[in-house]
Design a protein around this motif. Structure first.
Motif, PDB file in Angstrom:
ATOM      1  N   ALA A 176      -4.259  -0.908  -8.106  1.00 28.36           N
ATOM      2  CA  ALA A 176      -5.426  -1.781  -8.299  1.00 28.36           C
ATOM      3  C   ALA A 176      -4.981  -3.212  -8.548  1.00 28.36           C
ATOM      4  O   ALA A 176      -4.225  -3.485  -9.495  1.00 28.36           O
ATOM      5  CB  ALA A 176      -6.262  -1.274  -9.475  1.00 28.36           C
ATOM      6  N   PHE A 177      -5.454  -4.111  -7.707  1.00 25.76           N
ATOM      7  CA  PHE A 177      -5.134  -5.536  -7.851  1.00 25.76           C
ATOM      8  C   PHE A 177      -6.412  -6.318  -8.129  1.00 25.76           C
ATOM      9  O   PHE A 177      -7.467  -6.030  -7.557  1.00 25.76           O
ATOM     10  CB  PHE A 177      -4.483  -6.075  -6.579  1.00 25.76           C
TER      11      PHE A 177
ATOM     12  N   ILE B  98      -3.785   0.492  -1.411  1.00 23.66           N
ATOM     13  CA  ILE B  98      -4.360  -0.625  -2.158  1.00 23.66           C
ATOM     14  C   ILE B  98      -5.838  -0.802  -1.836  1.00 23.66           C
ATOM     15  O   ILE B  98      -6.481  -1.714  -2.336  1.00 23.66           O
ATOM     16  CB  ILE B  98      -3.597  -1.929  -1.868  1.00 23.66           C
ATOM     17  N   ASP B  99      -6.367   0.070  -0.995  1.00 23.26           N
ATOM     18  CA  ASP B  99      -7.785   0.066  -0.621  1.00 23.26           C
ATOM     19  C   ASP B  99      -8.350   1.444  -0.937  1.00 23.26           C
ATOM     20  O   ASP B  99      -7.874   2.452  -0.394  1.00 23.26           O
ATOM     21  CB  ASP B  99      -7.931  -0.252   0.871  1.00 23.26           C
ATOM     22  N   SER B 100      -9.340   1.506  -1.821  1.00 24.68           N
ATOM     23  CA  SER B 100      -9.878   2.804  -2.253  1.00 24.68           C
ATOM     24  C   SER B 100     -10.446   3.606  -1.091  1.00 24.68           C
ATOM     25  O   SER B 100     -10.535   4.830  -1.161  1.00 24.68           O
ATOM     26  CB  SER B 100     -10.951   2.597  -3.328  1.00 24.68           C
ATOM     27  N   ARG B 101     -10.807   2.934   0.008  1.00 24.38           N
ATOM     28  CA  ARG B 101     -11.343   3.635   1.167  1.00 24.38           C
ATOM     29  C   ARG B 101     -10.266   4.400   1.931  1.00 24.38           C
ATOM     30  O   ARG B 101     -10.574   5.241   2.775  1.00 24.38           O
ATOM     31  CB  ARG B 101     -12.038   2.647   2.102  1.00 24.38           C
ATOM     32  N   GLU B 102      -8.990   4.107   1.619  1.00 24.61           N
ATOM     33  CA  GLU B 102      -7.882   4.767   2.309  1.00 24.61           C
ATOM     34  C   GLU B 102      -7.254   5.875   1.478  1.00 24.61           C
ATOM     35  O   GLU B 102      -6.237   6.450   1.865  1.00 24.61           O
ATOM     36  CB  GLU B 102      -6.823   3.730   2.675  1.00 24.61           C
ATOM     37  N   VAL B 103      -7.866   6.192   0.352  1.00 23.67           N
ATOM     38  CA  VAL B 103      -7.316   7.221  -0.526  1.00 23.67           C
ATOM     39  C   VAL B 103      -7.336   8.577   0.179  1.00 23.67           C
ATOM     40  O   VAL B 103      -8.309   8.954   0.826  1.00 23.67           O
ATOM     41  CB  VAL B 103      -8.112   7.294  -1.835  1.00 23.67           C
ATOM     42  N   ALA B 104      -6.221   9.293   0.044  1.00 22.74           N
ATOM     43  CA  ALA B 104      -6.115  10.675   0.510  1.00 22.74           C
ATOM     44  C   ALA B 104      -5.737  11.529  -0.694  1.00 22.74           C
ATOM     45  O   ALA B 104      -5.276  11.011  -1.719  1.00 22.74           O
ATOM     46  CB  ALA B 104      -5.050  10.770   1.601  1.00 22.74           C
ATOM     47  N   PRO B 105      -5.935  12.839  -0.610  1.00 20.43           N
ATOM     48  CA  PRO B 105      -5.562  13.703  -1.730  1.00 20.43           C
ATOM     49  C   PRO B 105      -4.115  13.491  -2.155  1.00 20.43           C
ATOM     50  O   PRO B 105      -3.206  13.458  -1.331  1.00 20.43           O
ATOM     51  CB  PRO B 105      -5.780  15.110  -1.155  1.00 20.43           C
ATOM     52  N   GLY B 106      -3.911  13.281  -3.447  1.00 22.43           N
ATOM     53  CA  GLY B 106      -2.571  13.089  -3.970  1.00 22.43           C
ATOM     54  C   GLY B 106      -2.068  11.668  -3.919  1.00 22.43           C
ATOM     55  O   GLY B 106      -0.902  11.403  -4.226  1.00 22.43           O
TER      56      GLY B 106
END
Length: 473
Positions: free
Chosen positions: A46-47, A33-41
């Motif tokens: 989005a809230f 829920i935090d774009s900074r924590e995105v990993a591949p896949g």
């Protein structure tokens, strides 16, 4: 999360696909829920919050490797669009947990949820792969996000469940239906929102109402409001506590010389001694609750006692005990506070002070507001201030506004010791006072509701430098 295609996810959540070239693309990473924590896949949910709208970060998330976005509107990148992102996240979690077939343990209570959850996790890890709630992410967003981190190898899913109103726990428990439901206690947390302890009990008991017939309700034999929940479940009931009739029972409870609890653990399969690494007698009840869950899942009393004796703290700012090079000990319990947890922390502080004997240092209670107490706020803050005096805590530093003044007034009115209490305006003022007054051997407890941010006091006191202001003042 288990591997699912975007088409499968869209079907599960009842969403429409936008800007997705290939619906067969799979989500192989976590749901975040935090774009900074995105990993591949990853799947980025989005809230639209009060201050930040996650939809504004959709392109960043996909650019960082997210397979798609779960959103309430098209965002110009691959997205599954739904009417309600929270509801869709919950539906996805339920579908994944049903496919996994893992054993779900749900727990709730007014105090001690996070500490008990951490103990259960450390016990069950000895049996097999276990996923548990990180910190206190126990609401309608945090719970499904946690559940979605489970994989095909996960044997146990331990989920903390919080409530701010009647119906909340029923909703959470239906997202990830537990086989084991644990209710710790009914206290005063959120009393201002619920109105009475009976209303709190009504809400907490929703957990045992959803248990299946072959499930198990683990209930506190020492709390009458919890014990009464046995009539609200079709599941088998397992009692824990110090009451003689408890199935999992603590006997010969005592404190070690340095303020840690020890007791004799009794289960239906035998007994064994426990000496905990954690500080404070309140952890006995938490440990017995965890032991009851572990017993239900087949662990022997010897295994349980050994694991409890080795268990530590997994979550930040919960009775974190750190000794500085100069001999001052800081107890950071600043994550949150309610009347029950405040009293428990004060008793732990007093026990640590007593363990040091006449030649030891002083005990300092740096306390702030307990939020969401409604009409009971004045009485509860006053009572905590009075308790500090009765426990012979050396110094009380009440930090903040009106509620802090009630803490200080309670201490002052309890007796002549009130001269040892002081009311300061904010965290920086508390740090300034403590830096000028602390001496080797002193023990400092820092505790308040999360909104007060008193962890800044503990952090500042543990900094190597004695200069500078509290960050974020």
């Amino acid at each position: 999360m288990i591997t699912l295609s975007l088409a499968e996810i869209a079907e599960i959540v009842g969403g429409q696909s936008y800007d997705i070239p290939d619906p067969a693309v799979t989500v192989t990473g976590p749901v975040v829920i935090d774009s900074r924590e995105v990993a591949p896949g990853s799947l980025f949910a989005a809230f639209a919050g009060e201050r930040v709208d996650g939809h504004d970060y959709a392109q960043r998330a996909v650019g960082a490797g997210a397979a798609a976005v779960l959103a309430a509107r098209p965002v110009g990148v691959p997205a599954i669009v739904v009417d309600d992102v929270v509801g869709a996240l919950g539906a996805l979690a339920r579908a994944v947990v049903e496919r996994l077939g893992t054993t779900v343990v749900g727990l709730t209570g007014s105090a001690g949820k996070t500490s008990t959850k951490d103990l259960i996790a450390q016990l069950l890890q000895r049996k097999g792969p276990t996923v548990w709630t990180p910190g206190s992410l126990n609401n309608e967003i945090g719970l499904p996000v946690t559940a979605l981190t489970a994989t095909a190898e996960t044997e146990h899913l331990v989920l903390e469940m919080g409530a701010r109103g009647v119906g909340h726990i029923h909703y959470l428990a239906n997202l990830t239906p537990p086989r084991i439901g644990l209710v710790l206690n009914v206290g005063s947390a959120h009393l201002g929102e619920f109105g009475s302890r009976e209303a709190i009990a009504q809400a907490k008991g929703e957990l045992v109402e959803v248990l299946p017939e072959d499930g198990c309700a683990v209930l506190n034999a020492d709390d009458p409001l919890v014990r009464a929940m046995a009539s609200r479940t079709q599941a088998r009931v397992l009692l824990f506590g110090e009451a003689p009739e408890a199935d999992v029972r603590g006997e010969k409870v005592r404190m070690t010389a340095d303020g840690r609890p020890a007791f004799e653990l009794h289960t239906p399969t035998g007994c064994s001694d426990v000496t905990m690494r954690l500080y404070g007698e309140h952890h006995v009840s938490n440990a017995l609750a965890a032991a009851a869950v572990a017993h239900e899942l087949g662990m022997s009393v010897t295994e349980i006692a050994e694991a409890l004796s080795e268990a530590g703290t997994l979550s930040r700012w919960r009775m974190e005990v750190t000794e500085r090079p100069d001999g001052v000990t800081i107890v950071n319990d600043a994550y949150n506070a309610n009347p029950e947890s405040m009293r428990a922390a004060l008793r732990a502080l007093a026990a640590m002070g007593q363990a040091r004997g006449a030649d030891g240092g002083r005990t300092w209670a740096v306390l702030g507001q307990m939020a969401e107490l409604g009409d009971a706020s004045l009485a509860e803050h006053d009572a905590v201030g009075r308790l500090a005096v009765r426990l012979n805590v050396s110094k009380l530093v009440a930090v903040g506004g009106r509620e802090a003044s009630w803490l200080q007034l309670g201490a002052y009115n309890e007796g002549s010791w009130g001269e040892e209490s002081v009311h300061v305006s904010d965290a920086q003022a508390a740090v300034d006072l403590l830096r000028s007054e602390l001496r080797p051997g002193d023990v400092v407890l820092v505790k308040a509701s999360r909104s007060v941010g008193l962890e800044k006091v503990a952090q500042a006191l543990l900094e190597n430098s004695t200069e500078g202001e509290v960050a974020g003042r």
